[in-house]
Design an enzyme around this catalytic site. Structure first.
Site, mmCIF file in Angstrom:
data_model
loop_
_atom_site.group_PDB
_atom_site.id
_atom_site.type_symbol
_atom_site.label_atom_id
_atom_site.label_comp_id
_atom_site.label_asym_id
_atom_site.label_seq_id
_atom_site.Cartn_x
_atom_site.Cartn_y
_atom_site.Cartn_z
ATOM 1 N N SER B 138 0.841 -1.201 0.000
ATOM 2 C CA SER B 138 0.000 0.000 0.000
ATOM 3 C C SER B 138 0.866 1.238 0.000
ATOM 4 C CB SER B 138 -0.900 0.021 1.229
ATOM 5 O OG SER B 138 -1.542 1.280 1.353
ATOM 6 N N TYR B 151 -1.077 -0.113 10.465
ATOM 7 C CA TYR B 151 -1.306 -0.659 9.123
ATOM 8 C C TYR B 151 -0.147 -0.281 8.201
ATOM 9 C CZ TYR B 151 -3.662 -1.121 4.529
ATOM 10 O OH TYR B 151 -4.007 -1.429 3.239
HETATM 11 N N1 NAP Z 1 -8.934 -0.398 -0.464
HETATM 12 C C1 NAP Z 1 -7.888 0.382 -0.419
HETATM 13 O O1 NAP Z 1 -7.992 1.622 -0.428
HETATM 14 C C2 NAP Z 1 -6.512 -0.211 -0.362
HETATM 15 C C3 NAP Z 1 -5.411 0.649 -0.505
HETATM 16 C C4 NAP Z 1 -4.140 0.113 -0.471
HETATM 17 C C5 NAP Z 1 -3.977 -1.246 -0.281
HETATM 18 N N2 NAP Z 1 -5.059 -2.060 -0.117
HETATM 19 C C6 NAP Z 1 -4.803 -3.486 0.081
HETATM 20 O O2 NAP Z 1 -5.474 -4.201 -0.932
HETATM 21 C C7 NAP Z 1 -5.710 -5.529 -0.474
HETATM 22 C C8 NAP Z 1 -7.129 -5.907 -0.810
HETATM 23 O O3 NAP Z 1 -8.046 -5.127 -0.042
HETATM 24 P P1 NAP Z 1 -9.437 -4.580 -0.604
HETATM 25 O O4 NAP Z 1 -9.314 -3.119 -0.677
HETATM 26 O O5 NAP Z 1 -9.815 -5.348 -1.794
HETATM 27 O O6 NAP Z 1 -10.405 -4.845 0.621
HETATM 28 P P2 NAP Z 1 -11.420 -6.036 0.964
HETATM 29 O O7 NAP Z 1 -12.346 -6.264 -0.159
HETATM 30 O O8 NAP Z 1 -11.966 -5.697 2.285
HETATM 31 O O9 NAP Z 1 -10.457 -7.301 1.073
HETATM 32 C C9 NAP Z 1 -9.747 -7.656 2.192
HETATM 33 C C10 NAP Z 1 -9.561 -9.130 2.111
HETATM 34 O O10 NAP Z 1 -8.693 -9.611 3.140
HETATM 35 C C11 NAP Z 1 -9.263 -10.774 3.681
HETATM 36 N N3 NAP Z 1 -8.829 -11.036 5.042
HETATM 37 C C12 NAP Z 1 -8.808 -10.188 6.084
HETATM 38 N N4 NAP Z 1 -8.380 -10.829 7.177
HETATM 39 C C13 NAP Z 1 -8.144 -12.093 6.807
HETATM 40 C C14 NAP Z 1 -7.701 -13.257 7.482
HETATM 41 N N5 NAP Z 1 -7.407 -13.232 8.785
HETATM 42 N N6 NAP Z 1 -7.581 -14.389 6.794
HETATM 43 C C15 NAP Z 1 -7.866 -14.429 5.476
HETATM 44 N N7 NAP Z 1 -8.278 -13.381 4.786
HETATM 45 C C16 NAP Z 1 -8.414 -12.229 5.451
HETATM 46 C C17 NAP Z 1 -10.732 -10.509 3.638
HETATM 47 O O11 NAP Z 1 -11.450 -11.717 3.764
HETATM 48 P P3 NAP Z 1 -13.038 -11.732 4.075
HETATM 49 O O12 NAP Z 1 -13.661 -11.380 2.774
HETATM 50 O O13 NAP Z 1 -13.318 -13.097 4.486
HETATM 51 O O14 NAP Z 1 -13.256 -10.700 5.138
HETATM 52 C C18 NAP Z 1 -10.857 -9.882 2.269
HETATM 53 O O15 NAP Z 1 -10.905 -10.845 1.275
HETATM 54 C C19 NAP Z 1 -5.394 -5.532 1.000
HETATM 55 O O16 NAP Z 1 -4.116 -6.090 1.193
HETATM 56 C C20 NAP Z 1 -5.348 -4.063 1.354
HETATM 57 O O17 NAP Z 1 -4.540 -3.816 2.454
HETATM 58 C C21 NAP Z 1 -6.322 -1.569 -0.174
#
Ligand code: NAP
Ligand code: FAD
Lengths: 431, 245
Positions: B138, B151
């Site tokens: 990120s 984070y």
């Molecule tokens: N959204 C943003 O603005 C942003 C910015 C920078 C980086 N990111 C990164 O992008 C990646 C994807 O996130 P997203 O934005 O697509 O959000 P998201 O849809 O909320 O996805 C998060 C995912 O992580 C999984 N997860 C969380 N805890 C877990 C655990 N203990 N075991 C297994 N899986 C777990 C969740 O599973 P469940 O579905 O079962 O909850 C979900 O699939 C993440 O690494 C996040 O840090 C996001």
């Protein structure tokens, strides 16, 4: 467009928005709530002032598609355009394409939408094999013509009030490709339109008329009639490009003069008289989808759409009366569509399509004068036993609605106790 | 056809990326926490053209189960060409300030589990002499800020770790891709007010696929976060510590 605002950009309300991303989650417990699909309704059927909107655009997964039978199952937030993109390369198309493909399956069911092939295909509900309805009680009802048939009928055209549709199964229709062949021709008055419609509905899948709303006197009721069929045509797949209307101008360029000019040019352009036309389906069926966010054209005050259906026998006299009134008000409209509905009875308790001719026009919101004009059109619609389309409405009176949709009281037995909408509260007021 | 493992497959960004893989006929192995959601996503990907879409239930905190996960993926796909590690959790900064327990759990999920998976994956891919490991870090890892440095520091660990791993695996023919999204509208960020800086999962997904196919080793997505974060990193500490970011 942003979630929580409808296509006419009026009215605007404060609402809490909860995205629904997982179809297995129980519904939130937030009364009053309502599903917001893609906000392509013009008025307040998709709004819930002071309440909660469940935003379902992220429920956009396909579940299955059988390229042999043309049966597609998907989540309710899938757009009709996404279905076409998936299935057309394999020879299947939407059975009922409304005037924009940027609507969700859930929205298409809840308004029981119709298209330029209503005379052949009926409305969206006719092609629904089944759907799942989530209720705030935690119950899930699987509804089909032979399963919870009463819920099936209440939810088709049910204005989103019976619960959240989570998934649906549709029967698609076979087509030879992405092209539509037919013709366009000018008509000079309404009798000519009716004659063309009667003659074309037999041989053509799609028929529609465009009407010059600024015309008066002996030009009253003139327009362009277009008709077409899917065609076997060996052209390379077309890449349709779209443009976005970038901003909301502070003052709308839609004025009396520009409307008159546009209508005159549209009527006179050479393409209005074309005996052998071949259109890409996008151009023919969804011409407006090429200009994204075109509703901003009407400026910050937004606009109204008025779509009514006038029953067959009365239409011949009521229609000219309406057009005269609009021409006299000099609030003419850019896009006026005239279409002869077929006789297939709609399946929904509150479905809009019924035998007759349907007229759709839009009007910039000029406040009271516009509301008065629309009310005077309602007086005509009421007097001939017609109806106004809730999907396009933001202002009809409770009295009008209750006359147009006498089954509204029966719908009440099926409304989810935690669901409501701004539209419903408005049109069920006692008067 | 690529054989691709996606860890955290129910993430919105991962799902959007998987759709692009599916539309070109790749074979996908989807690991995540929720069986029903994994099934729903797998069905969708099959309809969209995936050659195969298998699911596997896993929790990022169960490190000892990772070798079994990788084995299952290779067995099911008949080998492995690429992996995308996407799971993550937006830490509750205040809770982590109060509890070391919370802090550790956040590092387990956002940093250690990712590094553990990378370690196991690296060893497997090295032995076959090709492959891609893509990890979602990120922009938050580029500099710690008071509002979410737990984070951010976990993501910083992932960024540094993948940088080192990239050097180690370069001679062996295995590519390591570090993905740094900015603000993306997903369930993780549902509570935030959105502005013009926000991207959609679909646009981020397109950048991820391009990078995995052979583009840059470290991507900012959307691209403008690269100059933006350069500025953020350049602010002198004497000034930065006064900011309320
Ligand atoms: N959204 C943003 O603005 C942003 C910015 C920078 C980086 N990111 C990164 O992008 C990646 C994807 O996130 P997203 O934005 O697509 O959000 P998201 O849809 O909320 O996805 C998060 C995912 O992580 C999984 N997860 C969380 N805890 C877990 C655990 N203990 N075991 C297994 N899986 C777990 C969740 O599973 P469940 O579905 O079962 O909850 C979900 O699939 C993440 O690494 C996040 O840090 C996001
Ligand atoms: C340019 C343009 C052309 C159009 N042409 C036509 C046309 O030719 N024929 C026609 O019939 N209509 C037409 N429409 C209207 C449009 O098809 C309908 O308003 C349609 O219902 C919009 O769908 P939506 O997904 O945007 O839903 P929204 O407008 O967001 O919601 C519409 C209704 O559906 C309900 N709803 C949505 N999803 C669900 C769900 N999952 N479960 C339960 N309820 C749900 C909402 O609560 C609301 O009552 C047109 C609109 C535009 C902007």
């Amino acid at each position: 467009m942003s979630t929580g605002v409808s296509w006419g950009l009026w009215p605007r309300y404060e609402q809490r928005i909860i995205p629904v991303t997982n179809r297995f989650d129980p519904l939130p417990q937030a009364a009053p709530m309502l599903v917001f699909g893609n906000g392509r309704s013009y008025g307040d059927v998709c709004l819930n002032a002071g309440g909660t909107l469940l935003a379902t655009r992220s429920l956009d997964r396909f579940i299955s598609f059988d390229a042999t039978s043309g049966v597609l199952e998907c989540e309710a937030g899938v757009l009709l355009s996404e279905i076409i993109a998936l299935t057309l390369p394999r020879g299947w198309f939407l059975p009922v394409p409304p005037g924009t493909a940027l609507v969700t399956v859930g929205g298409a069911i809840a308004n029981d939408v119709h298209g330029k092939n209503h005379h052949r295909a009926g409305s969206f509900g006719h092609h629904l094999l089944s759907f799942e309805l989530r209720r705030s009680s935690g119950e899930t009802l699987r509804c089909a013509p032979d399963q919870h048939a009463d819920w099936f009928g209440a939810t088709i055209g049910g204005l989103g009030l019976t619960g959240m549709i989570s998934t649906a199964r549709l029967q698609l229709r076979r087509v030879p490709g992405e092209w539509i062949a037919g013709d366009s021709q000018r008509f000079h008055n309404l009798p000519e339109f009716f004659a063309l419609a009667a003659q074309s509905d037999v041989a053509y899948e799609y028929t529609v008329g465009w009407l010059d709303s600024a015309a008066s006197g002996d030009k009253l009721g003139r327009g362009v009639f277009m008709r077409g069929n899917h065609l076997q045509h060996d052209a390379p797949p077309a890449r349709e490009r779209s443009l976005r209307f970038p901003l909301t101008p502070p003052i709308s360029p839609v004025t009396r003069l520009s409307v008159r000019l546009f209508n005159e040019l549209y009527f006179r352009r050479p393409a209005s008289q074309h005996p052998h036309a071949i259109w890409h389906y996008q151009r023919f069926l969804f011409p407006l989808d090429r200009l994204l966010d075109w509703n901003r054209l009407y400026g910050p005050r937004g606009f109204f759409q008025y779509q009514c259906v006038l029953p067959g026998a009365e239409a011949a006299s009521a229609l000219p009366e309406m057009l005269r009134r609009i021409a006299r008000s000099r609030q003419g409209s850019l896009l006026v569509v005239l279409k002869q509905f077929g006789n297939l009875p709609s399946l929904g308790l509150l479905s809009f399509p019924r035998p007759g001719v349907t007229l759709a026009l839009d009007f910039p919101n000029r406040g009271e004068p516009t509301l008065q004009l629309l009310e005077s059109l309602d007086a005509i619609t009421r007097s001939v036993g017609g109806a106004v389309y809730p999907a396009k409405d933001a202002r009809m009176s409770a009295q009008s609605f209750q006359q147009y949709f006498p089954a509204w009281k029966r719908l009440q037995d099926y409304i989810d106790p935690k669901f409501s909408s701004s539209f419903w509260r408005r049109v069920t007021r006692s008067w | 056809m690529q054989r691709i493992l996606i860890v955290g497959a129910t993430s919105a960004i991962a799902e959007a990326t998987a759709r692009l893989f599916a539309s070109r006929g790749d074979a996908l192995f989807l690991a995540g926490r929720s069986p029903s959601r994994l099934e729903a996503i797998a069905d969708d990907l099959k309809v969209r053209g995936a050659n195969l879409a298998a699911t596997y239930v896993f929790d990022a905190r169960a490190f000892d189960r990772f070798p079994a996960l990788l084995q299952a993926a290779s067995a099911c796909l008949g080998g492995l060409d690429a992996a995308l590690i996407a799971h993550g959790m937006l830490s509750d900064q205040i809770a982590c300030q109060r509890s070391v327990e919370q802090l550790r759990e956040q590092f387990d999920i956002n940093a250690l589990s990712v590094m553990a998976l990378c370690t196991d994956l690296a060893n497997q891919l090295v032995s076959q002499g090709h492959g891609v490991i893509a990890v979602i870090s990120s922009v938050a890892g580029d500099r710690g800020r008071r509002s979410n440095y737990v984070y951010g520091s976990a993501k910083a660990a992932v960024t540094a770790f993948t940088s080192g791993l990239r050097q180690r695996l370069y001679p062996q023919g295995v590519r390591v891709v570090t993905i740094k999204p900015g603000f993306v509208g997903t369930p993780m960020t549902a509570a935030f007010k959105k502005s013009a800086l926000w991207a959609t999962p679909a646009s981020v997904a397109a950048d991820i696929v391009r990078a995995m196919d052979g583009g840059k080793a470290v991507i900012y997505t959307p691209w403008f976060w690269r100059p933006l974060m350069w500025i953020v990193r350049s602010v002198p500490e004497a000034m930065f510590r006064r900011l309320r970011l």
